[in-house]
Design a protein around this motif. Sequence first.
Motif, PDB file in Angstrom:
ATOM      1  N   SER A  11      -5.573  62.508   6.198  1.00  0.00           N
ATOM      2  CA  SER A  11      -5.513  63.911   5.754  1.00  0.00           C
ATOM      3  C   SER A  11      -5.895  64.856   6.890  1.00  0.00           C
ATOM      4  O   SER A  11      -6.926  64.704   7.544  1.00  0.00           O
ATOM      5  CB  SER A  11      -6.441  64.089   4.542  1.00  0.00           C
ATOM      6  N   SER A  12      -5.028  65.862   7.093  1.00  0.00           N
ATOM      7  CA  SER A  12      -5.241  66.790   8.204  1.00  0.00           C
ATOM      8  C   SER A  12      -6.558  67.561   8.042  1.00  0.00           C
ATOM      9  O   SER A  12      -7.317  67.714   9.005  1.00  0.00           O
ATOM     10  CB  SER A  12      -4.065  67.758   8.300  1.00  0.00           C
ATOM     11  N   TYR A  13      -6.848  68.031   6.834  1.00  0.00           N
ATOM     12  CA  TYR A  13      -8.090  68.796   6.657  1.00  0.00           C
ATOM     13  C   TYR A  13      -9.321  67.897   6.795  1.00  0.00           C
ATOM     14  O   TYR A  13     -10.360  68.338   7.289  1.00  0.00           O
ATOM     15  CB  TYR A  13      -8.081  69.524   5.307  1.00  0.00           C
ATOM     16  N   GLY A  49      -9.792  69.082  -6.862  1.00  0.00           N
ATOM     17  CA  GLY A  49      -9.740  67.726  -6.300  1.00  0.00           C
ATOM     18  C   GLY A  49      -9.307  67.719  -4.844  1.00  0.00           C
ATOM     19  O   GLY A  49      -8.814  66.720  -4.328  1.00  0.00           O
ATOM     20  N   LEU A  50      -9.484  68.873  -4.166  1.00  0.00           N
ATOM     21  CA  LEU A  50      -9.075  68.936  -2.749  1.00  0.00           C
ATOM     22  C   LEU A  50     -10.131  68.278  -1.871  1.00  0.00           C
ATOM     23  O   LEU A  50     -11.328  68.306  -2.178  1.00  0.00           O
ATOM     24  CB  LEU A  50      -8.887  70.392  -2.311  1.00  0.00           C
ATOM     25  N   PRO A  52     -11.273  67.530   2.431  1.00  0.00           N
ATOM     26  CA  PRO A  52     -12.560  66.865   2.263  1.00  0.00           C
ATOM     27  C   PRO A  52     -13.562  67.714   1.475  1.00  0.00           C
ATOM     28  O   PRO A  52     -13.329  68.896   1.214  1.00  0.00           O
ATOM     29  CB  PRO A  52     -13.061  66.706   3.711  1.00  0.00           C
ATOM     30  N   GLU A  63     -14.479  73.538   1.338  1.00  0.00           N
ATOM     31  CA  GLU A  63     -13.674  74.300   2.294  1.00  0.00           C
ATOM     32  C   GLU A  63     -14.097  73.962   3.726  1.00  0.00           C
ATOM     33  O   GLU A  63     -15.241  74.168   4.129  1.00  0.00           O
ATOM     34  CB  GLU A  63     -13.755  75.819   2.069  1.00  0.00           C
ATOM     35  N   THR A  64     -13.103  73.469   4.473  1.00  0.00           N
ATOM     36  CA  THR A  64     -13.406  72.907   5.792  1.00  0.00           C
ATOM     37  C   THR A  64     -14.152  73.869   6.729  1.00  0.00           C
ATOM     38  O   THR A  64     -15.111  73.452   7.388  1.00  0.00           O
ATOM     39  CB  THR A  64     -12.106  72.433   6.476  1.00  0.00           C
ATOM     40  N   ASP A  99      -5.160  77.184   9.974  1.00  0.00           N
ATOM     41  CA  ASP A  99      -5.145  76.685   8.593  1.00  0.00           C
ATOM     42  C   ASP A  99      -4.018  77.319   7.781  1.00  0.00           C
ATOM     43  O   ASP A  99      -3.249  76.634   7.116  1.00  0.00           O
ATOM     44  CB  ASP A  99      -6.469  77.017   7.882  1.00  0.00           C
TER      45      ASP A  99
HETATM   46  N1  LIG Z   1      -8.493  75.089   2.089  1.00  0.00           N
HETATM   47  C1  LIG Z   1      -8.886  73.719   1.905  1.00  0.00           C
HETATM   48  C2  LIG Z   1      -7.644  72.837   1.948  1.00  0.00           C
HETATM   49  C3  LIG Z   1      -7.920  71.371   1.647  1.00  0.00           C
HETATM   50  C4  LIG Z   1      -6.625  70.615   1.332  1.00  0.00           C
HETATM   51  O1  LIG Z   1      -5.575  71.203   0.997  1.00  0.00           O
HETATM   52  N2  LIG Z   1      -6.697  69.294   1.448  1.00  0.00           N
HETATM   53  C5  LIG Z   1      -5.559  68.442   1.123  1.00  0.00           C
HETATM   54  C6  LIG Z   1      -5.617  67.160   1.948  1.00  0.00           C
HETATM   55  S1  LIG Z   1      -5.241  67.436   3.666  1.00  0.00           S
HETATM   56  C7  LIG Z   1      -5.640  68.011  -0.317  1.00  0.00           C
HETATM   57  O2  LIG Z   1      -6.723  67.890  -0.850  1.00  0.00           O
HETATM   58  N3  LIG Z   1      -4.491  67.754  -0.945  1.00  0.00           N
HETATM   59  C8  LIG Z   1      -4.473  67.205  -2.278  1.00  0.00           C
HETATM   60  C9  LIG Z   1      -3.804  68.116  -3.267  1.00  0.00           C
HETATM   61  O3  LIG Z   1      -3.288  69.179  -2.866  1.00  0.00           O
HETATM   62  O4  LIG Z   1      -3.826  67.767  -4.446  1.00  0.00           O
HETATM   63  C10 LIG Z   1      -9.922  73.354   2.974  1.00  0.00           C
HETATM   64  O5  LIG Z   1      -9.939  73.953   4.067  1.00  0.00           O
HETATM   65  O6  LIG Z   1     -10.784  72.494   2.685  1.00  0.00           O
END
Ligand SMILES: N[C@@H](CCC(=O)N[C@@H](CS)C(=O)NCC(=O)O)C(=O)O
Length: 216
Positions: A11-13, A49-50, A52, A63-64, A99
């Motif tokens: 995962s990129s984030y 559920g996002l 990290p 939030e990263t 981002d």
């Molecule tokens: N704005 C969030 C974005 C986090 C995000 O989008 N993470 C992706 C993984 S890279 C995720 O959780 N995707 C799962 C989904 O969208 O259900 C941050 O900076 O933490």
Amino acid sequence: MSLEFFGHPFSSYTQKVLIALWADGTEFNYRMIEDPANMEELKRHSPYGLFPALLDDGRPVLETSIIIEHLRAHHRGPNDWIPEGETGRRVRFLDRFFDLYVMNNMSKPVFDMIRAEDDRDPFGVQKARGDLRTAYDYLEANLGDGPWAVGEQFTMADCAAAPSLFYADWVEEIGPSRPRLAAYRARLLAHPVVARAVDEGRPFRGYFPLGAPDRD
Ligand SMILES: N[C@@H](CCC(=O)N[C@@H](CS)C(=O)NCC(=O)O)C(=O)O
């Protein structure tokens, strides 16, 4: 004082925060969400559920950019991820830029591909690709000569830039018309902690819905 970090190596984030944790040598317990029990626990803290997500002594930090800011404030290592003053404001701007306009536009064609065919959004995908090219052109014209996003210091802007440019180039090639941006991406990928993040994600390349290119 315990740090529990929920994420996935591809995962990129997740990689954005791992780069900061590893570069600082900060100790943490890596709770990979491949394990359903970890995913369940993540969902109890993260409303969508996002990942990290970080738990600091049981307190969720989401939030990263905020996680990196939290690490800087409470678990400070050798790197100053967000310097004071004008440089810090530039770091925050570039962190937002990577981002919002690189990472998120890169994700759109990727996630569209895993939808059922009837649910796909060709207009949105085309727009995201166009917006990605606009982001590249802006960066080509506005990044300095580096080596890093704001000059000599490796900051949160580089943590955001590394995974976003890594994957974005797979989705929409940066190409030879943007040599400054291509060289910055190459410098990032040669940085030891970024190389580690890329390597730890390597076994999961089969997950990439557009097909991972045979490079990097
Ligand atoms: N704005 C969030 C974005 C986090 C995000 O989008 N993470 C992706 C993984 S890279 C995720 O959780 N995707 C799962 C989904 O969208 O259900 C941050 O900076 O933490």
